[in-house]
Structure formats: structure tokens, C-alpha cells
Scaffold this motif. Structure first.
Motif, PDB file in Angstrom:
ATOM      1  N   LEU A 156      31.136 -18.127  23.266  1.00 32.61           N
ATOM      2  CA  LEU A 156      32.108 -18.924  22.516  1.00 32.61           C
ATOM      3  C   LEU A 156      32.523 -18.268  21.202  1.00 32.61           C
ATOM      4  CD1 LEU A 156      30.650 -22.497  23.104  1.00 32.61           C
ATOM      5  CD2 LEU A 156      32.492 -21.343  24.350  1.00 32.61           C
ATOM      6  N   GLY A 157      31.847 -17.194  20.831  1.00 30.93           N
ATOM      7  CA  GLY A 157      32.235 -16.458  19.632  1.00 30.93           C
ATOM      8  C   GLY A 157      32.288 -17.330  18.391  1.00 30.93           C
ATOM      9  N   LYS A 158      33.396 -17.268  17.661  1.00 35.62           N
ATOM     10  CA  LYS A 158      33.536 -18.025  16.419  1.00 35.62           C
ATOM     11  C   LYS A 158      33.539 -19.529  16.673  1.00 35.62           C
ATOM     12  CE  LYS A 158      36.045 -14.371  13.952  1.00 35.62           C
ATOM     13  NZ  LYS A 158      37.309 -13.992  13.269  1.00 35.62           N
ATOM     14  N   GLY A 159      33.837 -19.937  17.902  1.00 29.29           N
ATOM     15  CA  GLY A 159      33.858 -21.359  18.216  1.00 29.29           C
ATOM     16  C   GLY A 159      32.482 -21.957  18.413  1.00 29.29           C
ATOM     17  N   GLN A 160      31.441 -21.112  18.428  1.00 28.12           N
ATOM     18  CA  GLN A 160      30.091 -21.594  18.690  1.00 28.12           C
ATOM     19  C   GLN A 160      29.609 -22.583  17.623  1.00 28.12           C
ATOM     20  OE1 GLN A 160      28.005 -21.160  21.308  1.00 28.12           O
ATOM     21  NE2 GLN A 160      26.585 -22.540  20.271  1.00 28.12           N
ATOM     22  N   LYS A 161      29.980 -22.362  16.383  1.00 28.19           N
ATOM     23  CA  LYS A 161      29.505 -23.230  15.299  1.00 28.19           C
ATOM     24  C   LYS A 161      30.010 -24.656  15.485  1.00 28.19           C
ATOM     25  CE  LYS A 161      29.191 -23.506  10.255  1.00 28.19           C
ATOM     26  NZ  LYS A 161      29.515 -22.820   8.958  1.00 28.19           N
ATOM     27  N   ALA A 162      31.312 -24.801  15.757  1.00 27.12           N
ATOM     28  CA  ALA A 162      31.881 -26.137  15.953  1.00 27.12           C
ATOM     29  C   ALA A 162      31.331 -26.770  17.229  1.00 27.12           C
ATOM     30  CB  ALA A 162      33.403 -26.053  16.019  1.00 27.12           C
ATOM     31  N   PHE A 163      31.138 -25.967  18.247  1.00 26.58           N
ATOM     32  CA  PHE A 163      30.569 -26.458  19.507  1.00 26.58           C
ATOM     33  C   PHE A 163      29.162 -26.995  19.274  1.00 26.58           C
ATOM     34  CE2 PHE A 163      28.170 -25.847  23.419  1.00 26.58           C
ATOM     35  CZ  PHE A 163      29.026 -26.335  24.399  1.00 26.58           C
ATOM     36  N   ALA A 164      28.330 -26.224  18.588  1.00 35.08           N
ATOM     37  CA  ALA A 164      26.953 -26.636  18.324  1.00 35.08           C
ATOM     38  C   ALA A 164      26.904 -27.897  17.476  1.00 35.08           C
ATOM     39  CB  ALA A 164      26.198 -25.503  17.636  1.00 35.08           C
ATOM     40  N   ARG A 165      27.802 -28.007  16.518  1.00 32.74           N
ATOM     41  CA  ARG A 165      27.849 -29.202  15.676  1.00 32.74           C
ATOM     42  C   ARG A 165      28.192 -30.438  16.514  1.00 32.74           C
ATOM     43  NH1 ARG A 165      31.457 -27.639  12.455  1.00 32.74           N
ATOM     44  NH2 ARG A 165      33.233 -28.721  13.358  1.00 32.74           N
ATOM     45  N   THR A 166      29.115 -30.272  17.454  1.00 30.14           N
ATOM     46  CA  THR A 166      29.499 -31.393  18.313  1.00 30.14           C
ATOM     47  C   THR A 166      28.325 -31.828  19.184  1.00 30.14           C
ATOM     48  OG1 THR A 166      31.785 -30.604  18.363  1.00 30.14           O
ATOM     49  CG2 THR A 166      31.138 -32.161  20.071  1.00 30.14           C
ATOM     50  N   VAL A 167      27.604 -30.863  19.740  1.00 27.82           N
ATOM     51  CA  VAL A 167      26.432 -31.181  20.559  1.00 27.82           C
ATOM     52  C   VAL A 167      25.407 -31.966  19.757  1.00 27.82           C
ATOM     53  CG1 VAL A 167      24.454 -30.193  21.773  1.00 27.82           C
ATOM     54  CG2 VAL A 167      26.736 -29.227  22.125  1.00 27.82           C
ATOM     55  N   THR A 168      25.163 -31.524  18.527  1.00 26.11           N
ATOM     56  CA  THR A 168      24.209 -32.208  17.649  1.00 26.11           C
ATOM     57  C   THR A 168      24.643 -33.645  17.395  1.00 26.11           C
ATOM     58  OG1 THR A 168      23.583 -30.138  16.572  1.00 26.11           O
ATOM     59  CG2 THR A 168      23.109 -32.177  15.382  1.00 26.11           C
ATOM     60  N   GLU A 169      25.925 -33.842  17.167  1.00 26.87           N
ATOM     61  CA  GLU A 169      26.444 -35.188  16.894  1.00 26.87           C
ATOM     62  C   GLU A 169      26.327 -36.083  18.136  1.00 26.87           C
ATOM     63  OE1 GLU A 169      29.731 -33.739  13.532  1.00 26.87           O
ATOM     64  OE2 GLU A 169      30.365 -34.228  15.575  1.00 26.87           O
ATOM     65  N   VAL A 170      26.564 -35.522  19.304  1.00 32.29           N
ATOM     66  CA  VAL A 170      26.429 -36.301  20.528  1.00 32.29           C
ATOM     67  C   VAL A 170      24.975 -36.737  20.705  1.00 32.29           C
ATOM     68  CG1 VAL A 170      26.467 -36.193  23.059  1.00 32.29           C
ATOM     69  CG2 VAL A 170      28.383 -35.275  21.739  1.00 32.29           C
ATOM     70  N   MET A 171      24.046 -35.799  20.558  1.00 31.01           N
ATOM     71  CA  MET A 171      22.630 -36.116  20.780  1.00 31.01           C
ATOM     72  C   MET A 171      22.078 -37.071  19.728  1.00 31.01           C
ATOM     73  SD  MET A 171      22.179 -34.659  23.589  1.00 31.01           S
ATOM     74  CE  MET A 171      20.411 -34.792  23.865  1.00 31.01           C
ATOM     75  N   ALA A 172      22.675 -37.074  18.534  1.00 34.42           N
ATOM     76  CA  ALA A 172      22.201 -37.943  17.452  1.00 34.42           C
ATOM     77  C   ALA A 172      22.796 -39.352  17.536  1.00 34.42           C
ATOM     78  CB  ALA A 172      22.528 -37.331  16.099  1.00 34.42           C
ATOM     79  N   ALA A 173      23.878 -39.479  18.283  1.00 37.18           N
ATOM     80  CA  ALA A 173      24.560 -40.775  18.368  1.00 37.18           C
ATOM     81  C   ALA A 173      23.676 -41.811  19.059  1.00 37.18           C
ATOM     82  CB  ALA A 173      25.874 -40.613  19.123  1.00 37.18           C
ATOM     83  N   LYS A 174      23.769 -43.053  18.616  1.00 38.21           N
ATOM     84  CA  LYS A 174      22.980 -44.144  19.211  1.00 38.21           C
ATOM     85  C   LYS A 174      23.708 -44.736  20.425  1.00 38.21           C
ATOM     86  CE  LYS A 174      19.868 -43.854  15.989  1.00 38.21           C
ATOM     87  NZ  LYS A 174      18.537 -43.289  16.279  1.00 38.21           N
TER      88      LYS A 174
END
Length: 353
Positions: A335-353
Motif C-alpha cells: 500500500l506504500g504511502k497509503g499504509q498509514k491511513a489504512f492502518a489507522r482505519t483498521v485500528t478505529e474499526v477494531m476499537a469501535a464498540k
């Protein structure tokens, strides 16, 4: 786990013609290489046999995830490792970081066992720095005696009331997000803000309907009846099929990703010739047939697939998928430069109630 034997000290030039192992220099026989692989991802006696046939000793490290070995290799600059088994987006990332060696195809004659499609993979056309080891699809694995065959990724992401609490999803980043991307008609490699936001909204809404996020025991949940449908890599669904013939595998109408597990040599390796001899050994027909028969993943080793007992395809229909069919699906990429935003989205999904 380490497998080794005494290195050959006398000068010899050996050609293992029957095994497809190219002649190695005297220096290679005195070398030891370090590989890192997933546990159980090759024949249990392979390292011992490789050493007996070549004199090259092997130390094996085990990694649990791509992310784990990626972190270690990036931190060390690749030093301390010679051969790595990683999924193709990570192989591509290592190459982009200058940590993967260019392969000498003359030292890997068993490349001829690969099907043509295995030389056309988007992340590394021509196998410049990596060699595909296994490949396959991701889909839905379900109990055909307890539900109708699913047809869409939305059957998992927006389940009917009778399925709620009886489905699982993969928690590994690329595949969890991939299910949402495919359901939305997006590329599995799209990291645009708009797409990531849509995927997040869909996955957050899906979470309360799940029995669990599960990357390792989901097929056992099907066998026990605890789950009726799970997101699964095709080979892992085959483990369930082997336990209960009522378990089936289907690729939804929106399609699948194409995943590829690859082998590469680190650029920092001081034993490149020996490392390439190891890759050549991994491309033997008997190794490929063992992988297909025991791990139940398709292999791009065409000679190995042709040697399989046809009954294997009857028991596990997804094993019969043709290489051209696999390449019709979009391959997971770095994902190159897009990896940071991708990883942040994954974190937000997993943290959501």
C-alpha cells in the motif's frame, strides 16, 4: 527449530540432477543459512534432507505474522536472515525498501516447474526478487446443512437475523478490510479517504453481528456447529471440509483477492548462492505435492499440481481452480504511502464498540 548436519569439507563438485539442484561452489557447502517461515509451512523433514543432499546447514526461525517478521527485518536491515517466507505485499514492500536481493535464475533451475501465470504476478513480473510458494483466494466457508449457499460478501457483512452471532471474520488487516472493499465494489488496494471511510462504516456496523474475529480456529467453529458461516482462506476452509463434508467453500459474486505467499532472499544475505539453492529445493515437485496434500493450498508449481491424486480435487473442489482463474482476481499489493491511513482505519474499526 534447527536442523543441521556436518558440512562437507572435501572439495567436491556435485550435480543433483534428479533433484534439480544446480552445482554449488565449495564455499557453499560450508555455509549455514537462516530462514524465517510460518510454523508447519513445509515438510517436517525438509531441512534435514536439504542438508543431507547439499551440505548446507539451516537454522529456522518461526514468525507468526507477516507484520512480525517485517518489523524484525526492517529493524535489522535484513541482517541475520537469508531466506524469508512472506505474503506478496510484504515481499513487495521489502523490495521497495531495498531489502530484497535480485535472484539469479540460473541458480534456480526448478523455476521451470512454475506455471506461466506464476511469472506474471503484478507485484513482481518475471520473479525478479521473489518466487511464489502458495496462492489462493479468500471467500465464505459455510455449513451447507444449516443454511443456503451465500452469494455475496453482504451475506456476511449484513447477515440475516438467523445468522447473527454465528459468523466470524478474519482480523488480519488486509483480509478484514478486503471483505468490505469487495462488498462495496472497491479495489482491495484502494486507500483513498472516501473508500476507507465507507469500509470503516460498513465494518463497524458488522461487528455486533459477529460471533468473533478469528484467524485460526474459525473452521473448528464450523465443525462444532458454533458458527454457520465464516470468512476464510480457501486452504483453511479445506481443513473444515476434511472434518465435515457438509462444509463448503464459495467465492462471492463480487469476487476475491488473490493472495500469494512468496519466498525471497534478503539483500543483506552473505550466503546468496546457498539461499538460492534452498529456494530451488523448495520448488521441487515432491515438495510442492507435499504442500498441496498437507497444507491444502494450491501451489503455482504446475508439475506438483499435475502429480496430485485426482481424488484430492473431488474432496476439496477449490483445489482444482486453474491459475488463469486465480489471476482474474486482484492481487493484494504493497500500500506504500497509503499504509498509514489504512492502518489507522483498521485500528478505529477494531476499537469501535
Amino acid at each position: 527449530m534447527t536442523k543441521s548436519s556436518t558440512a562437507l569439507g572435501a572439495f567436491k563438485t556435485i550435480l543433483f540432477a534428479g533433484c534439480g539442484i544446480a552445482a554449488l561452489s565449495t564455499a557453499a557447502f560450508a555455509e549455514k543459512i537462516v530462514i524465517s517461515n510460518w510454523d508447519g509451512y513445509m515438510p517436517p523433514d525438509l531441512l534435514e534432507n536439504f542438508t543431507k543432499e547439499t551440505g548446507i546447514e539451516v537454522d529456522m526461525a518461526v514468525h507468526g505474522t507477516n507484520e512480525e517478521i517485517m518489523g524484525k527485518v526492517v529493524a535489522s536491515g535484513g541482517r541475520g536472515y537469508d531466506v524469508l517466507f512472506v505474503s506478496s505485499p510484504f515481499a513487495e514492500a521489502l523490495n521497495n525498501l531495498g531489502l530484497a536481493a535480485t535472484l539469479d535464475h540460473a541458480k534456480i533451475p526448478n523455476l521451470s516447474n512454475l506455471v506461466d501465470e506464476a511469472t506474471q504476478l503484478a507485484h513482481d513480473p518475471g520473479n525478479t526478487y521473489s518466487v511464489p510458494y502458495t496462492w489462493g483466494t479468500t471467500g465464505l466457508c459455510y455449513r451447507s446443512d444449516q443454511m443456503d449457499a451465500p452469494t455475496s460478501w453482504n451475506d456476511l457483512l449484513k447477515p440475516s437475523d438467523d445468522l447473527k452471532g454465528q459468523t466470524t471474520m478474519l482480523s488480519t488487516d488486509r483480509w478484514m478490510m478486503g471483505a468490505a472493499a469487495l462488498a462495496l465494489g472497491k479495489s482491495v488496494n484502494d486507500t483513498s479517504d472516501e473508500t476507507l471511510a465507507e469500509e470503516k462504516e460498513l465494518l463497524v456496523a458488522t461487528k455486533p453481528t459477529l460471533l468473533a474475529f478469528d484467524d485460526t480456529t474459525f473452521y473448528l467453529k464450523l465443525v462444532s456447529g458454533e458458527a454457520k458461516m465464516v470468512q476464510a482462506w480457501d486452504g483453511w476452509c479445506n481443513y473444515g471440509i476434511g472434518e465435515n463434508a457438509e462444509i463448503k467453500y464459495v467465492i462471492p459474486s463480487e469476487g476475491s483477492d488473490l493472495w500469494v505467499d512468496s519466498i525471497l532472499v534478503t539483500k543483506a544475505s552473505e550466503h546468496k548462492e546457498a539461499a538460492e539453492a534452498f529456494i530451488n529445493y523448495m520448488l521441487r515437485v515432491d515438495v510442492g505435492t507435499w504442500v498441496a496434500e498437507n497444507i491444502l493450498y494450491k501451489v503455482p508449481n504446475g508439475a506438483a499440481m499435475a502429480a496430485l491424486d485426482p481424488s484430492l480435487f473431488e474432496t476439496f473442489p477449490n483445489m482444482a481452480m486453474k491459475p488463469a482463474e486465480l489471476l482474474a482476481f486482484e492481487q493484494l499489493r504493497d500500500l506504500g504511502k497509503g499504509q498509514k491511513a489504512f492502518a489507522r482505519t483498521v485500528t478505529e474499526v477494531m476499537a469501535a464498540k
